[in-house]
Design an enzyme around this catalytic site. Structure first.
Site, PDB file in Angstrom:
ATOM      1  N   LYS A  48      77.018  85.889 -15.525  1.00 27.87           N
ATOM      2  CA  LYS A  48      78.272  87.337 -14.843  1.00 27.87           C
ATOM      3  C   LYS A  48      79.003  86.817 -13.837  1.00 27.87           C
ATOM      4  CE  LYS A  48      74.732  90.306 -15.160  1.00 27.87           C
ATOM      5  NZ  LYS A  48      73.647  89.068 -16.137  1.00 27.87           N
ATOM      6  N   GLU A  79      44.925  71.848 -31.892  1.00 30.92           N
ATOM      7  CA  GLU A  79      46.520  71.310 -31.634  1.00 30.92           C
ATOM      8  C   GLU A  79      47.282  70.610 -33.061  1.00 30.92           C
ATOM      9  OE1 GLU A  79      48.222  73.667 -30.225  1.00 30.92           O
ATOM     10  OE2 GLU A  79      46.416  74.425 -28.928  1.00 30.92           O
TER      11      GLU A  79
HETATM   12  P1  ADP Z   1      74.024  86.525 -13.487  1.00 31.50           P
HETATM   13  O1  ADP Z   1      74.772  87.028 -12.727  1.00 31.50           O
HETATM   14  O2  ADP Z   1      74.099  86.703 -14.826  1.00 31.50           O
HETATM   15  O3  ADP Z   1      72.638  86.774 -13.515  1.00 31.50           O
HETATM   16  P2  ADP Z   1      74.620  83.849 -12.746  1.00 31.50           P
HETATM   17  O4  ADP Z   1      76.317  83.400 -12.643  1.00 31.50           O
HETATM   18  O5  ADP Z   1      74.678  83.992 -11.433  1.00 31.50           O
HETATM   19  O6  ADP Z   1      74.044  84.760 -13.522  1.00 31.50           O
HETATM   20  O7  ADP Z   1      73.908  82.729 -12.792  1.00 31.50           O
HETATM   21  C1  ADP Z   1      73.365  81.271 -12.307  1.00 31.50           C
HETATM   22  C2  ADP Z   1      72.756  80.983 -12.472  1.00 31.50           C
HETATM   23  O8  ADP Z   1      73.768  80.207 -13.579  1.00 31.50           O
HETATM   24  C3  ADP Z   1      75.282  79.639 -12.052  1.00 31.50           C
HETATM   25  O9  ADP Z   1      74.745  80.121 -10.456  1.00 31.50           O
HETATM   26  C4  ADP Z   1      75.151  78.736 -12.688  1.00 31.50           C
HETATM   27  O10 ADP Z   1      74.543  77.546 -11.770  1.00 31.50           O
HETATM   28  C5  ADP Z   1      74.263  78.865 -14.119  1.00 31.50           C
HETATM   29  N1  ADP Z   1      75.079  79.595 -15.084  1.00 31.50           N
HETATM   30  C6  ADP Z   1      75.499  81.312 -15.463  1.00 31.50           C
HETATM   31  N2  ADP Z   1      75.736  80.765 -16.467  1.00 31.50           N
HETATM   32  C7  ADP Z   1      76.248  79.620 -16.743  1.00 31.50           C
HETATM   33  C8  ADP Z   1      77.776  79.204 -18.626  1.00 31.50           C
HETATM   34  N3  ADP Z   1      77.677  79.928 -19.228  1.00 31.50           N
HETATM   35  N4  ADP Z   1      77.219  78.174 -18.097  1.00 31.50           N
HETATM   36  C9  ADP Z   1      77.032  76.760 -16.773  1.00 31.50           C
HETATM   37  N5  ADP Z   1      76.121  77.289 -15.923  1.00 31.50           N
HETATM   38  C10 ADP Z   1      75.631  79.326 -16.456  1.00 31.50           C
END
Ligand code: ADP
Length: 631
Positions: free
Chosen positions: A238, A459
């Site tokens: 987000k 397993e």
């Molecule tokens: P949220 O705001 O939904 O909690 P973030 O945008 O803060 O999530 O995501 C945290 C990290 O995860 C980002 O800094 C990025 O490194 C990684 N990330 C999240 N979504 C994506 C995506 N769609 N593509 C690439 N990296 C992503």
């Protein structure tokens, strides 16, 4: 109407705040000094008249010191009219009215001075007044120092109080001004940097188009987007999407947290909202990102909480809405709120012209996870030729943020082991840590060789039946204990089909029971290690019979839709009986597979006992029987 619009200005509010704190401090000081005065006067009132005379102006006696021997002589000669004793200090008035003083020799702890211990008897014999007094024999300078000391003693709590109040006000002011000084950044992130999230990107691209050229839209009467709610699980991008939106249209990006607006001080929260929007207008085009907006976006039901917290919350929401309603189409400021629970966001905030666009982000699909692993492994030194599809299948349920963390942890494992590259093995190790909730546990050190052998067969049983009955793709088997699990078999579905067929469900039942069956085959008895398998298999079986329409007794009747009062003991018994039959059929099927392929079962168990973890080609070879054929 918005109640916040009638509130005093921020500056006036701050002044009121400081005045209130100062008044509080003064009241505290007044109360303490009154209390002291009262205690002193009550003690004084209880004293006799002679003592009061001595204590009123002791310096008149202290100014005329005499040797103790002279005092003794006067006492014994009957020349003394009144004596006041304050520890070793004695004030006395002789019959001629002379005011004199002396100091009796202190002979040590628990030792009474000869004369001092007989003063009572002498007073009766000679007829002079004797009283205890409380005087300070020190000089004026010494007394001044003591008064200062005393004042400090009284003032210390007050000073502490003033200090704490001052600090609180300072922090609050800093918090308020914090929003003012928070810098708007210009992110370089683009939508292409965000993997997956196609629906969200599509919706945000429209917002970006508007922000890039608002005039074109306004010219045809289009209404500017003002607020977007991004709804999705944590770590699904987000924040990243919002940064990409800002990056795409060259806008500034200001990020705050929903809790940023909460404040101990009445009114400070709405100041922060005001400051934030002021800053955004100055930096336009600008995106304001409010993370965890449900932290502020829940209006009270109208019942006032003690302390006015809820009313303050309502005022913050109102202020936010007033700011958003006040945007002109050319202001070019868009507010993006992120939440994991869109239903928790206040209805009023979701009305047209406010946060009227809801964009959802979700957990990545298997191909998206593969891309994400590719992306993050590309950012560390990783070995060539990793089986990314298998890794991605194993990482089911993980968010992009989890994947980024997983790669990072794998790199840390490699570094700790002195390796120069991150291998697939390290990635799996890190995946296991994530999915099983921890590192390899200490239980490992207490597991006996017999138990380890049992775990290896258990397993291997799961893996072999899953493979033969096609319950999924067996990715990895391990007999290292992690969290509550003593071993683990990763079985993934080849795709993420939302539907399960009856055949697949029956195979899964058999796979779940296969650990226990393998123990029975290898050792002739079972252990408690199957408790969790049995629990999950029972849940699935009762579901299949009671809700999914796979049973004979109930046919198409789903227990989920039958009123509870109609589900009597008979119905329950029938449900349990048929579920049990289903489990027994699955058990028979899995026993048949294990007995049929016993050599493979034993081969895998031996491999596990040697290597602890088996995956990739060696695993496929032993499960398919190829390893035995070539041996
Ligand atoms: P949220 O705001 O939904 O909690 P973030 O945008 O803060 O999530 O995501 C945290 C990290 O995860 C980002 O800094 C990025 O490194 C990684 N990330 C999240 N979504 C994506 C995506 N769609 N593509 C690439 N990296 C992503």
């Amino acid at each position: 109407m918005d109640s916040a619009s009638n509130s005093p200005s921020p500056r006036l509010r701050q002044k009121l705040l400081i005045a209130a704190a100062t008044a509080l401090v003064l009241l505290g000081a007044l109360f303490l000094s009154r209390l002291q005065e009262r205690t002193a006067s009550e003690m004084q009132a209880r004293k006799n008249a002679t003592a009061q005379v001595f204590e009123r102006a002791p310096e008149q006696w202290l100014a005329h010191p005499r040797e103790a021997s002279e005092f003794e002589r006067s006492v014994r000669a009957g020349e003394v009219a009144a004596v006041g004793v304050s520890g070793p200090v004695v004030l006395y008035t002789d019959r001629a009215g002379h005011q004199l003083s002396t100091r009796l020799i202190d002979c040590g702890f628990n030792c009474k001075n000869e004369l001092g211990s007989h003063l009572g008897e002498l007073s009766l014999a000679q007829g002079f007044a004797l009283t205890d007094i409380d005087v300070d024999p020190r000089t004026a300078g010494q007394r001044l120092i003591q008064s200062l000391d005393h004042a400090m003693g009284v003032m210390a709590p007050l000073l502490a109080f003033v200090g704490v109040a001052g600090l609180l006000i300072w922090f609050q002011m800093r918090g308020t001004l914090g929003a003012r000084t928070r810098l708007a950044e210009k992110p370089r992130t683009r939508f292409d940097d965000v993997i997956g999230a196609d629906e969200a990107k599509k919706a945000l691209r429209r917002v970006a188009a508007f922000m890039k050229d608002p005039r074109q839209y306004v010219a045809v009467g289009a209404r500017a987007p003002r607020g977007v709610l991004l709804d999705g699980p944590p770590g699904t991008g987000k924040t990243l999407l919002t940064k990409a939106l800002a990056g795409e249209c060259g806008a500034s990006f200001i990020s705050v947290d929903g809790s940023h607006f909460s404040s101990m001080f009445y009114g400070a929260g709405i100041n922060k909202v005001r400051e934030l929007f002021k800053k955004a207008r100055e930096a336009a085009p600008c995106i304001i990102f409010i993370d965890e907006i449900d932290g502020i976006g829940r209006r009270s039901s109208g019942k006032e909480a003690p302390g006015g917290g809820e009313q303050e919350q309502n005022r913050i929401i109102n202020r936010l809405l007033v700011e958003m309603d006040g945007f002109s189409s050319l202001d070019n400021v868009v507010v993006i709120g992120a939440t994991n629970h869109v239903d928790n966001v206040d209805e009023a905030m979701r009305r047209p012209g406010r946060f009227d666009l809801v964009v959802r982000t979700s957990l990545p699909t298997a191909p998206e996870r593969e891309q994400l692993f590719g992306l993050y492994l590309g950012q560390v030194k990783a070995t060539e030729g990793m089986d990314l599809p298998s890794i991605a299948r194993t990482a089911v349920g993980m968010s992009p943020a989890d994947i980024a963390n997983c790669v990072n942890r794998a790199a840390a494992y490699a570094a700790e082991a002195g390796e120069t590259r991150v291998s697939q093995e390290r990635v799996y190790q890190s995946l296991e840590t994530h999915q099983l909730g921890g590192e390899v546990s200490n239980t490992k050190s207490v597991i006996t060789p017999e138990t380890l052998r049992r775990i290896a067969f258990h397993e291997s049983g799961h893996a072999l039946v899953a493979h033969v009955l096609d319950a999924g793709s067996v990715e990895r088997v391990s007999i290292e204990p992690r969290g509550p699990a003593l071993g683990v078999t990763y079985v993934t579905r080849p795709n993420e089909e939302p539907l399960y067929g009856e055949r697949e469900l029956r195979s899964r039942l058999a796979m779940m029971l296969a650990g226990r069956e393998a123990e029975l085959i290898a050792f002739g008895n079972a252990s408690s290690g199957a408790a969790d398998d049995l629990k999950r298999a029972s849940e699935l079986a009762t579901n299949m019979i009671g809700s999914l329409g796979f049973g004979k007794t109930f046919g198409l009747l789903s227990m989920a839709g039958v009123p509870r009062e109609l589900i009597g003991p008979d119905v329950q018994k029938s449900l349990l009986d048929e579920s049990r039959q289903l489990l027994e059929a699955a058990q028979a099927e899995c026993r048949r597979v294990l007995e049929d392929k016993r050599e493979r079962l034993e081969a895998l168990a031996e491999l596990l006992l040697g290597q602890e973890t088996v995956s990739g080609a060696p695993l496929k070879d032993v499960l398919s029987g190829e390893a035995l054929a070539t041996a």
